[in-house]
Design an enzyme around this catalytic site. Structure first.
Site, PDB file in Angstrom:
ATOM      1  N   SER A  39      -3.888   3.901  -0.535  1.00  0.00           N
ATOM      2  CA  SER A  39      -4.207   5.278  -0.944  1.00  0.00           C
ATOM      3  C   SER A  39      -5.660   5.604  -0.624  1.00  0.00           C
ATOM      4  O   SER A  39      -6.430   4.739  -0.209  1.00  0.00           O
ATOM      5  CB  SER A  39      -3.959   5.458  -2.448  1.00  0.00           C
ATOM      6  OG  SER A  39      -4.978   4.820  -3.200  1.00  0.00           O
ATOM      7  N   SER A  41      -8.065   6.563  -2.774  1.00  0.00           N
ATOM      8  CA  SER A  41      -8.915   6.612  -3.972  1.00  0.00           C
ATOM      9  C   SER A  41     -10.288   5.976  -3.772  1.00  0.00           C
ATOM     10  O   SER A  41     -11.198   6.219  -4.559  1.00  0.00           O
ATOM     11  CB  SER A  41      -8.211   5.937  -5.148  1.00  0.00           C
ATOM     12  OG  SER A  41      -8.103   4.545  -4.948  1.00  0.00           O
ATOM     13  N   LYS A 118     -10.601  -0.915  -7.143  1.00  0.00           N
ATOM     14  CA  LYS A 118     -11.574   0.085  -7.575  1.00  0.00           C
ATOM     15  C   LYS A 118     -12.954  -0.567  -7.614  1.00  0.00           C
ATOM     16  O   LYS A 118     -13.102  -1.770  -7.426  1.00  0.00           O
ATOM     17  CB  LYS A 118     -11.244   0.620  -8.975  1.00  0.00           C
ATOM     18  CG  LYS A 118      -9.837   1.154  -9.178  1.00  0.00           C
ATOM     19  CD  LYS A 118      -9.622   2.495  -8.522  1.00  0.00           C
ATOM     20  CE  LYS A 118      -8.204   3.006  -8.794  1.00  0.00           C
ATOM     21  NZ  LYS A 118      -7.914   4.247  -8.034  1.00  0.00           N
ATOM     22  N   SER A 225      -8.781   9.769  -7.861  1.00  0.00           N
ATOM     23  CA  SER A 225      -8.622   8.393  -8.312  1.00  0.00           C
ATOM     24  C   SER A 225      -8.112   8.342  -9.750  1.00  0.00           C
ATOM     25  O   SER A 225      -8.727   8.893 -10.659  1.00  0.00           O
ATOM     26  CB  SER A 225      -9.964   7.652  -8.224  1.00  0.00           C
ATOM     27  OG  SER A 225      -9.861   6.348  -8.768  1.00  0.00           O
TER      28      SER A 225
END
Length: 277
Positions: A39, A41, A118, A225
């Site tokens: 993705s 994010s 992350k 996100s």
């Protein structure tokens, strides 16, 4: 005689495959785990289609270090919890080393068990807040500086065909999608880029206090996100226990902008072996 030799050859082939699987399992469990970026994010630090190895030695080992094997096409869904669930529950790690603020980390989602990636923002005991898109740590705003814009083409990205969100409004197929880019410097000196898309609720939060043994994560593409700003019960990540951490992302090994890694004309050669910062 020929039959015996044939049987012996089959046995040796099976043994070779078993040994290879054992070596691969040990490598993936204790050393490095492959990870595709699915993705957007973490743009523009990580792009959809980046492929990297997660350094599992960086923070020691827990039940989350056991690999998950998920192949929906063949109905295979073996979770780390299925193999190493016996080690879950005490929030500790073997040879554990606490991650540093600013590290890009792969961890198991506290609810779904799926792997997420992350940036580590908040350490145990920290107070984290976002006010008017600015990150505050323990009541102090972090330093941010303008860094131009991030541009990409409006088109489906990666195997899932995800389309980017744009700050410059709805953009037609093939148009240029832009986002404001800033450089954010955390209190320990780690500097990284963040992107802005829109003014939304995640840009204005209450104060989160990180519990002992837990960590607070955010994506660099701040407005795209689902991270620790949102509870893991409603689609976010929430606070992540120490034992859920898988490892640190250090370097991009390969990158493909297309629907498949086999589409060589979509390879991003400028990202091969790029350090993750």
């Amino acid at each position: 005689m020929a039959t015996e030799e044939k049987k012996g050859g089959i046995v040796e082939t099976i043994k070779t495959i078993v040994y290879a699987l054992l070596i691969a399992g040990i490598f993936r469990t204790f050393l490095f785990q492959p990870f595709w970026i699915p993705s957007g994010s973490m743009k523009d630090t990580l792009l959809i289609g980046d492929f990297l190895f997660v350094n599992k030695m960086a923070y020691g080992y827990s039940y989350a270090s056991c690999p998950s094997v998920i192949i929906p096409r063949f109905g295979i869904d073996i979770d780390a919890q299925d193999v190493c669930g016996w080690a879950d529950g005490d929030n500790t790690r073997l040879f554990g080393s606490e991650p540093k603020r600013g590290d890009v980390v792969v961890f198991r989602h506290p609810t779904s068990g799926r792997d997420y990636i992350k940036r580590l923002i908040g350490l145990p005991g920290d107070k984290v807040q976002v006010r008017d898109s600015i990150l505050y740590l323990n009541g102090e705003p972090v330093e941010v500086q303008p860094a131009g814009t991030f541009e990409e083409i409006q088109k489906p990205q990666g195997p899932q065909g995800l389309r980017p969100r744009c700050e410059n409004g709805p953009v037609g197929e093939g148009g240029t999608c832009t986002k404001t880019r800033m450089l954010e410097t955390l209190p320990n000196g780690v500097t990284h880029s963040i992107l802005n898309i829109d003014d939304q609720s995640s840009d204005h939060t209450g104060v989160y206090e990180v519990p002992a043994g837990h960590f607070f994560f955010m994506g660099d593409n701040r407005d795209n996100s689902a991270d620790s700003r949102i509870s893991n019960m409603v689609g976010g990540v929430g606070m992540v226990p120490f034992e859920n951490i898988v490892g640190r992302a250090d370097r991009i090994m390969f990158s493909s902008a297309g629907r498949s890694m086999l589409f060589f004309w979509t390879w991003r050669s400028d990202r091969f072996f790029k350090k993750v910062e």
